[in-house]
Scaffold this motif. Structure first.
Motif, mmCIF file in Angstrom:
data_model
loop_
_atom_site.group_PDB
_atom_site.id
_atom_site.type_symbol
_atom_site.label_atom_id
_atom_site.label_comp_id
_atom_site.label_asym_id
_atom_site.label_seq_id
_atom_site.Cartn_x
_atom_site.Cartn_y
_atom_site.Cartn_z
ATOM 1 N N ILE A 129 0.864 -1.178 0.000
ATOM 2 C CA ILE A 129 0.000 0.000 0.000
ATOM 3 C C ILE A 129 0.896 1.222 0.000
ATOM 4 N N VAL A 130 0.635 2.119 -0.937
ATOM 5 C CA VAL A 130 1.393 3.359 -1.055
ATOM 6 C C VAL A 130 0.414 4.519 -0.968
ATOM 7 N N ILE A 131 0.943 5.733 -0.919
ATOM 8 C CA ILE A 131 0.090 6.917 -0.879
ATOM 9 C C ILE A 131 0.541 7.873 -1.975
ATOM 10 N N ALA A 132 -0.409 8.542 -2.593
ATOM 11 C CA ALA A 132 -0.119 9.397 -3.745
ATOM 12 C C ALA A 132 -0.217 10.875 -3.394
ATOM 13 N N ASP A 133 0.691 11.627 -3.981
ATOM 14 C CA ASP A 133 0.708 13.083 -3.860
ATOM 15 C C ASP A 133 0.236 13.689 -5.188
ATOM 16 N N THR A 134 -0.053 14.949 -5.153
ATOM 17 C CA THR A 134 -0.652 15.663 -6.274
ATOM 18 C C THR A 134 0.141 15.569 -7.579
ATOM 19 N N GLY A 135 1.418 15.894 -7.532
ATOM 20 C CA GLY A 135 2.217 15.941 -8.755
ATOM 21 C C GLY A 135 2.215 14.633 -9.512
ATOM 22 N N PHE A 136 2.231 13.520 -8.781
ATOM 23 C CA PHE A 136 2.207 12.202 -9.412
ATOM 24 C C PHE A 136 0.909 12.024 -10.199
ATOM 25 N N ILE A 137 -0.217 12.357 -9.589
ATOM 26 C CA ILE A 137 -1.519 12.175 -10.220
ATOM 27 C C ILE A 137 -1.672 13.104 -11.425
ATOM 28 N N VAL A 138 -1.247 14.343 -11.271
ATOM 29 C CA VAL A 138 -1.338 15.299 -12.381
ATOM 30 C C VAL A 138 -0.523 14.802 -13.566
ATOM 31 N N ALA A 139 0.703 14.359 -13.321
ATOM 32 C CA ALA A 139 1.558 13.865 -14.407
ATOM 33 C C ALA A 139 0.973 12.603 -15.038
ATOM 34 N N LEU A 140 0.366 11.758 -14.244
ATOM 35 C CA LEU A 140 -0.245 10.539 -14.760
ATOM 36 C C LEU A 140 -1.442 10.862 -15.656
ATOM 37 N N ARG A 184 6.728 14.412 -17.106
ATOM 38 C CA ARG A 184 6.988 13.230 -16.273
ATOM 39 C C ARG A 184 5.956 12.120 -16.476
ATOM 40 N N HIS A 185 5.082 12.262 -17.459
ATOM 41 C CA HIS A 185 4.004 11.293 -17.667
ATOM 42 C C HIS A 185 4.527 9.861 -17.798
ATOM 43 N N SER A 186 5.517 9.647 -18.639
ATOM 44 C CA SER A 186 5.990 8.272 -18.836
ATOM 45 C C SER A 186 6.649 7.713 -17.582
ATOM 46 N N ASP A 187 7.329 8.566 -16.802
ATOM 47 C CA ASP A 187 7.944 8.120 -15.543
ATOM 48 C C ASP A 187 6.890 7.609 -14.567
ATOM 49 N N VAL A 188 5.828 8.384 -14.388
ATOM 50 C CA VAL A 188 4.806 7.996 -13.422
ATOM 51 C C VAL A 188 3.943 6.856 -13.965
ATOM 52 N N ARG A 189 3.740 6.814 -15.251
ATOM 53 C CA ARG A 189 2.958 5.729 -15.860
ATOM 54 C C ARG A 189 3.635 4.381 -15.610
ATOM 55 N N THR A 190 4.964 4.362 -15.708
ATOM 56 C CA THR A 190 5.730 3.136 -15.464
ATOM 57 C C THR A 190 5.477 2.620 -14.048
ATOM 58 N N ILE A 191 5.450 3.517 -13.084
ATOM 59 C CA ILE A 191 5.175 3.135 -11.689
ATOM 60 C C ILE A 191 3.719 2.708 -11.536
ATOM 61 N N TYR A 192 2.811 3.469 -12.140
ATOM 62 C CA TYR A 192 1.374 3.217 -11.979
ATOM 63 C C TYR A 192 0.962 1.836 -12.469
ATOM 64 N N VAL A 193 1.537 1.377 -13.563
ATOM 65 C CA VAL A 193 1.104 0.097 -14.129
ATOM 66 C C VAL A 193 1.602 -1.101 -13.330
ATOM 67 N N THR A 223 5.049 3.634 3.969
ATOM 68 C CA THR A 223 6.427 4.133 3.844
ATOM 69 C C THR A 223 6.790 4.577 2.427
ATOM 70 N N THR A 224 5.916 4.321 1.452
ATOM 71 C CA THR A 224 6.209 4.704 0.068
ATOM 72 C C THR A 224 5.222 5.765 -0.394
ATOM 73 N N VAL A 225 5.774 6.845 -0.950
ATOM 74 C CA VAL A 225 4.971 7.959 -1.440
ATOM 75 C C VAL A 225 5.202 8.116 -2.938
ATOM 76 N N LEU A 226 4.111 8.185 -3.681
ATOM 77 C CA LEU A 226 4.172 8.477 -5.110
ATOM 78 C C LEU A 226 4.154 9.992 -5.245
ATOM 79 N N THR A 227 5.296 10.569 -5.587
ATOM 80 C CA THR A 227 5.398 12.024 -5.619
ATOM 81 C C THR A 227 6.483 12.487 -6.567
ATOM 82 N N LEU A 228 6.310 13.691 -7.070
ATOM 83 C CA LEU A 228 7.364 14.353 -7.826
ATOM 84 C C LEU A 228 8.020 15.426 -6.967
ATOM 85 N N ASP A 229 7.503 15.616 -5.768
ATOM 86 C CA ASP A 229 7.987 16.642 -4.845
ATOM 87 C C ASP A 229 9.056 16.052 -3.930
#
Length: 137
Positions: free
Chosen positions: A3-14, A21-30, A112-118
């Motif tokens: 279980i991870v938690i998402a921050d704004t920048g990750f979602i916006v880029a996705l 950063r779309h392709s970077d976050v897409r790789t993590i998201y899938v 302990t894991t955050v999906l973020t660009l910040d």
């Protein structure tokens, strides 16, 4: 499944395919992950997407949440109190309110894991439940 938690920048880029950063976050998201999305992040995402790419993208994002890897989570009174503590403790660092809410929810749930660009704000912060957050991407 972690279980991870998402921050704004990750979602916006996705959501915004034109984001650098779309392709970077897409790789993590899938990857096989389960991500919590605090309501505060949802509000900020809707605002930024609406401003930058239009309301149609906001609508598509909102309609797609139920079929996504994201689950919206509410802030508790405990989270709000901890957010205030974090903002006060890191006042000189000028942490963002939404980031502080993500940090508070992560602490409460032991995430302990955050999906973020910040990287800056989340690297400055020292969580109570672990040495530091793992930041993706």
């Amino acid at each position: 499944m972690e279980i991870v938690i998402a921050d704004t920048g990750f979602i916006v880029a996705l959501t915004n395919r034109n984001d650098n950063r779309h392709s970077d976050v897409r790789t993590i998201y899938v990857q096989n992950l389960y991500a919590l999305l605090p309501q505060t992040v949802l509000v900020e995402v809707a605002y930024l997407l609406g401003r930058d790419v239009g309301i149609a993208i906001v609508v598509a994002f909102l309609r797609g949440i139920s079929a996504s890897h994201f689950t919206i989570t509410e802030l508790t009174d405990q989270d709000i109190a901890r957010t205030a503590e974090i903002l006060e403790q890191y006042a000189d660092s000028r942490l963002d309110f939404v980031d502080a809410t993500v940090m508070a929810v992560a602490e409460r749930l032991g995430i302990t894991t955050v999906l973020t660009l910040d990287q800056r704000d989340f690297r400055i912060f020292r969580p109570k439940h672990c040495e530091s957050f793992t930041l993706l991407p």
